[in-house]
Design a protein around this motif. Structure first.
Motif, PDB file in Angstrom:
ATOM      1  N   LYS A   1     -12.178   9.211   4.250  1.00 57.28           N
ATOM      2  CA  LYS A   1     -11.670   8.987   4.438  1.00 57.28           C
ATOM      3  C   LYS A   1     -10.956   9.297   3.799  1.00 57.28           C
ATOM      4  O   LYS A   1      -9.781  10.271   3.373  1.00 57.28           O
ATOM      5  CB  LYS A   1     -11.319   7.281   3.414  1.00 57.28           C
ATOM      6  CG  LYS A   1     -13.032   6.375   4.281  1.00 57.28           C
ATOM      7  CD  LYS A   1     -12.678   4.449   4.468  1.00 57.28           C
ATOM      8  CE  LYS A   1     -14.199   4.293   4.833  1.00 57.28           C
ATOM      9  NZ  LYS A   1     -14.311   2.413   4.109  1.00 57.28           N
ATOM     10  N   GLU A   2      -9.215   8.798   4.513  1.00 60.13           N
ATOM     11  CA  GLU A   2      -7.813   9.236   4.020  1.00 60.13           C
ATOM     12  C   GLU A   2      -7.045   8.497   3.254  1.00 60.13           C
ATOM     13  O   GLU A   2      -7.897   7.730   2.775  1.00 60.13           O
ATOM     14  CB  GLU A   2      -6.565   9.264   5.316  1.00 60.13           C
ATOM     15  CG  GLU A   2      -7.438  10.042   6.340  1.00 60.13           C
ATOM     16  CD  GLU A   2      -5.838   9.431   8.112  1.00 60.13           C
ATOM     17  OE1 GLU A   2      -5.525  10.540   8.759  1.00 60.13           O
ATOM     18  OE2 GLU A   2      -5.249   8.631   7.644  1.00 60.13           O
ATOM     19  N   ARG A   3      -6.237   9.233   2.635  1.00 56.73           N
ATOM     20  CA  ARG A   3      -6.334   8.549   1.342  1.00 56.73           C
ATOM     21  C   ARG A   3      -4.626   7.319   1.994  1.00 56.73           C
ATOM     22  O   ARG A   3      -4.202   7.652   2.780  1.00 56.73           O
ATOM     23  CB  ARG A   3      -5.157   9.565   0.395  1.00 56.73           C
ATOM     24  CG  ARG A   3      -4.616   8.913  -1.231  1.00 56.73           C
ATOM     25  CD  ARG A   3      -4.078  10.372  -1.928  1.00 56.73           C
ATOM     26  NE  ARG A   3      -4.308  11.200  -2.100  1.00 56.73           N
ATOM     27  CZ  ARG A   3      -4.897  11.724  -2.642  1.00 56.73           C
ATOM     28  NH1 ARG A   3      -3.633  12.633  -3.093  1.00 56.73           N
ATOM     29  NH2 ARG A   3      -5.494  12.997  -3.096  1.00 56.73           N
ATOM     30  N   GLU A   4      -4.884   6.113   1.086  1.00 52.18           N
ATOM     31  CA  GLU A   4      -4.387   5.014   1.582  1.00 52.18           C
ATOM     32  C   GLU A   4      -3.490   4.448   0.251  1.00 52.18           C
ATOM     33  O   GLU A   4      -3.760   4.412  -0.866  1.00 52.18           O
ATOM     34  CB  GLU A   4      -5.567   3.848   2.249  1.00 52.18           C
ATOM     35  CG  GLU A   4      -6.257   3.190   1.204  1.00 52.18           C
ATOM     36  CD  GLU A   4      -6.996   1.700   1.760  1.00 52.18           C
ATOM     37  OE1 GLU A   4      -6.505   1.368   2.485  1.00 52.18           O
ATOM     38  OE2 GLU A   4      -7.948   2.121   0.960  1.00 52.18           O
ATOM     39  N   ALA A   5      -2.748   3.856   0.316  1.00 50.04           N
ATOM     40  CA  ALA A   5      -1.693   2.900  -0.440  1.00 50.04           C
ATOM     41  C   ALA A   5      -2.608   1.795  -1.101  1.00 50.04           C
ATOM     42  O   ALA A   5      -2.772   0.994  -0.233  1.00 50.04           O
ATOM     43  CB  ALA A   5      -0.352   3.010   0.075  1.00 50.04           C
ATOM     44  N   VAL A   6      -2.037   2.234  -2.098  1.00 51.72           N
ATOM     45  CA  VAL A   6      -3.166   0.318  -2.997  1.00 51.72           C
ATOM     46  C   VAL A   6      -2.049  -0.337  -3.704  1.00 51.72           C
ATOM     47  O   VAL A   6      -1.528  -1.740  -2.895  1.00 51.72           O
ATOM     48  CB  VAL A   6      -4.205   0.885  -4.010  1.00 51.72           C
ATOM     49  CG1 VAL A   6      -4.116  -0.385  -4.951  1.00 51.72           C
ATOM     50  CG2 VAL A   6      -4.804   1.965  -2.903  1.00 51.72           C
ATOM     51  N   ALA A   7      -0.685   0.182  -4.220  1.00 54.10           N
ATOM     52  CA  ALA A   7       0.390  -0.839  -4.487  1.00 54.10           C
ATOM     53  C   ALA A   7       1.021   0.279  -4.501  1.00 54.10           C
ATOM     54  O   ALA A   7       1.013   1.281  -5.269  1.00 54.10           O
ATOM     55  CB  ALA A   7      -0.026  -1.384  -5.681  1.00 54.10           C
ATOM     56  N   GLY A   8       2.799   0.046  -5.291  1.00 57.87           N
ATOM     57  CA  GLY A   8       3.642   0.850  -5.925  1.00 57.87           C
ATOM     58  C   GLY A   8       4.719  -0.136  -6.466  1.00 57.87           C
ATOM     59  O   GLY A   8       4.572  -1.697  -6.509  1.00 57.87           O
ATOM     60  N   ILE A   9       6.090   0.488  -7.275  1.00 54.60           N
ATOM     61  CA  ILE A   9       6.465  -0.752  -7.928  1.00 54.60           C
ATOM     62  C   ILE A   9       7.082   0.364  -8.402  1.00 54.60           C
ATOM     63  O   ILE A   9       7.439   1.305  -8.546  1.00 54.60           O
ATOM     64  CB  ILE A   9       5.976  -0.626  -8.829  1.00 54.60           C
ATOM     65  CG1 ILE A   9       7.027  -1.787 -10.180  1.00 54.60           C
ATOM     66  CG2 ILE A   9       4.724   0.518  -9.992  1.00 54.60           C
ATOM     67  CD1 ILE A   9       6.509  -2.557 -11.032  1.00 54.60           C
ATOM     68  N   LEU A  10       8.893  -0.056  -7.946  1.00 54.78           N
ATOM     69  CA  LEU A  10      10.001   0.167  -9.132  1.00 54.78           C
ATOM     70  C   LEU A  10      10.192  -0.328 -10.328  1.00 54.78           C
ATOM     71  O   LEU A  10      10.526  -1.498  -9.878  1.00 54.78           O
ATOM     72  CB  LEU A  10      11.420  -0.314  -8.090  1.00 54.78           C
ATOM     73  CG  LEU A  10      12.731  -0.156  -8.355  1.00 54.78           C
ATOM     74  CD1 LEU A  10      12.547   1.483  -7.753  1.00 54.78           C
ATOM     75  CD2 LEU A  10      13.551  -0.903  -7.214  1.00 54.78           C
ATOM     76  N   PRO A  11       9.824   0.918 -11.149  1.00 54.63           N
ATOM     77  CA  PRO A  11       9.290   0.052 -12.731  1.00 54.63           C
ATOM     78  C   PRO A  11      10.707  -0.418 -12.869  1.00 54.63           C
ATOM     79  O   PRO A  11      10.378  -1.115 -13.897  1.00 54.63           O
ATOM     80  CB  PRO A  11       9.267   1.745 -13.493  1.00 54.63           C
ATOM     81  CG  PRO A  11       8.717   2.551 -12.230  1.00 54.63           C
ATOM     82  CD  PRO A  11       9.555   1.964 -10.550  1.00 54.63           C
ATOM     83  N   SER A  12      11.908   0.039 -12.905  1.00 61.52           N
ATOM     84  CA  SER A  12      12.564  -0.953 -12.887  1.00 61.52           C
ATOM     85  C   SER A  12      13.054  -2.132 -13.105  1.00 61.52           C
ATOM     86  O   SER A  12      14.633  -2.936 -13.441  1.00 61.52           O
ATOM     87  CB  SER A  12      14.699  -0.109 -12.948  1.00 61.52           C
ATOM     88  OG  SER A  12      14.741   0.045 -11.415  1.00 61.52           O
TER      89      SER A  12
END
Length: 132
Positions: free
Chosen positions: A43-54
């Motif tokens: 399968k293709e790589r998929e996004a799970v979660a992301g964050i702007l740490p600040s």
């Protein structure tokens, strides 16, 4: 040289929990946006979660909403992915990614958290296996 190192993967039964960690060798402030991706065999790589740490700005793919939580500890230069109620379809290699870009294609980086092209630094990955 910036390096991301993931840890916390393993094998669990369905319904179990794992917490992934991603530590960078430089200051978290260097990374304007960070994310977790996964790739299952074939399968293709998929996004799970992301964050702007600040900030509290986060992104989740629909399949993990309500089960996974991304967070950042800026004092320790680490981001986490708490994964609860794991399902067999969550089985994959999980990768941490980061970028120092604040503006991409005229938009802030947190509007691209699900885009692999946003990120210019990747970890080696940690395996998560969920059995039924």
């Amino acid at each position: 040289q910036v390096q991301l190192v993931e840890s916390g993967g393993g094998s669990v039964q369905a319904g179990g929990s794992l917490r992934l960690s991603c530590a960078d060798s430089r200051y978290t402030e260097y990374h304007s946006c960070m994310g977790w991706f996964r790739q299952a065999p074939g399968k293709e790589r998929e996004a799970v979660a992301g964050i702007l740490p600040s900030s509290d700005i986060t992104y989740y793919t629909d399949s993990v909403k309500g089960r996974f939580a991304i967070s950042a500890d800026n004092t320790k230069n680490i981001i986490y992915l708490q994964m609860n109620s794991l399902l067999p379809e969550d089985t994959a290699q999980y990768y941490c990614a980061a970028t120092s870009a604040t503006i991409v294609a005229g938009r802030p980086c947190f509007e691209h958290l699900d885009d692999t092209h946003l990120y210019d630094v990747w970890g080696q990955g940690t395996q998560v296996t969920v059995s039924s």
